[in-house]
Scaffold this active site. Structure first.
Site, PDB file in Angstrom:
ATOM      1  N   CYS A  19      23.383 -40.501 -79.975  1.00 32.17           N
ATOM      2  CA  CYS A  19      22.976 -41.391 -81.064  1.00 32.17           C
ATOM      3  C   CYS A  19      21.864 -40.808 -81.926  1.00 32.17           C
ATOM      4  CB  CYS A  19      22.567 -42.753 -80.501  1.00 32.17           C
ATOM      5  SG  CYS A  19      21.077 -42.751 -79.490  1.00 32.17           S
ATOM      6  N   CYS A  53      18.785 -43.197 -71.303  1.00 29.73           N
ATOM      7  CA  CYS A  53      18.564 -44.384 -72.138  1.00 29.73           C
ATOM      8  C   CYS A  53      18.724 -45.640 -71.296  1.00 29.73           C
ATOM      9  CB  CYS A  53      19.545 -44.390 -73.308  1.00 29.73           C
ATOM     10  SG  CYS A  53      19.273 -45.751 -74.469  1.00 29.73           S
TER      11      CYS A  53
END
Length: 392
Positions: A203, A101
């Protein structure tokens, strides 16, 4: 400077943005929407970048008096971070989605868009320090260092960013003494997120069930659980659901002859097999990696250097001899990765002073010299050498 402040909706990014404002920068806040699914909405501390977080980010921007926007990066997130996560597990490796990410979203998609819009830098709430050191040409080079608070240090997941993106990054919380101090500062500034719990886990796995997420995406793929000699000990529903060092959920039909627990030693996607064995076979002291990203252009390739390596985000660093420019298999290839920093694509080798357990292909290997990050690579293989010492 014109600074794009990444506002996740948490306390760290809000205080980082506030410090950027205090420093006199022209700050604009942006929240990255990484999922279009309302399943990402949550209460509490699991996950990040949810619908709830977008509202918290907007309120923080209002308090700071800065413009605020929401950028939809969900397509990029799905095509890079989630796709990489699935393909890595499918290939028998263990990825770190936070590293990807940072690489593909926070310091690629976000920064690239910001630069195209005329911003000079991106500020985030990561705990890491940027140190400017005079160079021989009369200028200064930027170095990535560990945060002042070792408990919150995030330099491990930032090592993949590369020197060009490091040059356009700000980490205002790098010198924060503790998370409690950051929360106290947020409260003093009137930021409502001061008491918000930290996010954790992956997440995009809203319920925390990583194996369930993998099964839903990759389907059932039954195979064998075998010992190092190839004897079948049980069955599994998908090799992708296992990682090196795992002990529970192995699906064994009979105990070991000596009664000792067994662990995953290897994942073989080609044959869809899981190899299990005793714990001592997990210990390795030679690591070979590829996809090297090197931040220290003053440290030459092709030479063995004394350094420290870290193989997990919150792992303990281990002293090692490290060589950049070898192949991922360990064979010398000094010409590879010999450029002046950045993504070299060459191999990296590390010979550890003590043995480490449960090292899996796909993990990030980050090289340090004291608090300074020298570079990062992705582990391809790990093996036992003659110098294996105490487990760690």
């Amino acid at each position: 400077m014109r600074v794009l402040a990444a506002l996740s909706g948490g306390v760290d990014s809000a205080v980082a943005a506030a410090r950027a404002v205090d420093a006199g920068h022209d700050v604009v806040g942006v929240h990255m929407a990484l999922s279009r699914s309302r399943a990402q909405h949550r209460n509490g501390s699991r996950g990040c970048c949810s619908i709830e977080d977008a509202g918290d980010a907007r309120r923080a921007a209002d308090v700071l008096g800065i413009p605020y926007y929401v950028w939809d990066l969900s397509e990029e997130f799905e095509e890079t971070v989630i796709a990489d996560f699935l393909s890595e597990y499918e290939a028998g490796r263990t990825p770190n989605p936070c590293v990807r990410c940072n690489e593909h979203i926070k310091f690629s998609a976000l920064l690239d868009r910001g630069v195209a819009l005329g911003f000079d830098a991106v500020a985030t709430g990561h705990y890491a320090r940027i140190v400017e050191v005079p160079d021989s040409a009369g200028g200064a080079r930027r170095e990535l260092h560990r945060a002042a608070d070792p408990l919150k240090d995030q330099s491990y997941v930032l090592a993949v960013m590369g020197p060009e993106r490091l040059a356009r990054s700000l980490f205002p919380l790098g010198d924060a003494p503790s998370k409690d101090a950051v929360r106290a500062e947020a409260a003093a500034r009137g930021l409502s997120v001061s008491a918000k719990p930290d996010s954790y886990d992956i997440c995009f796995v809203a319920d925390g069930d990583t194996q369930g997420f993998l099964r839903d995406r990759l389907g059932s793929r039954p195979g064998e659980v075998v010992d190092p000699d190839g004897r079948v000990l049980g069955e599994h529903d998908g090799a992708y659901a296992f990682t090196v060092g795992q002990r529970k959920g192995l699906g064994l039909t009979r105990p070991a002859v000596d009664g000792r627990p067994r662990y995953v030693l290897e994942v073989r996607p080609q044959t869809n097999q899981i190899v299990v064995g005793p714990s001592e076979l997990l210990t390795v002291d030679e690591l070979h990696a590829d996809q090297t990203v090197w931040l220290a252009d003053d440290v030459p390739a092709g030479e063995w250097i004394d350094a420290e390596v870290q193989v997990r985000a919150h792992g303990e660093p281990v002293t090692a001899s490290v060589r950049r420019g070898g192949s991922a298999s360990g064979e010398a290839d000094v010409g590879a990765g010999g450029g002046a920093g950045g993504v070299t694509g060459g191999g990296l080798e590390a010979r550890l002073s003590v043995g480490l357990r449960g090292i899996a292909p796909g993990q990030s290997l980050v090289v340090y010299a004291g608090s300074r990050v020298l570079g990062q690579a992705t582990i391809v293989s790990a093996r036992r050498g003659a110098a294996v010492g105490a487990n760690r």
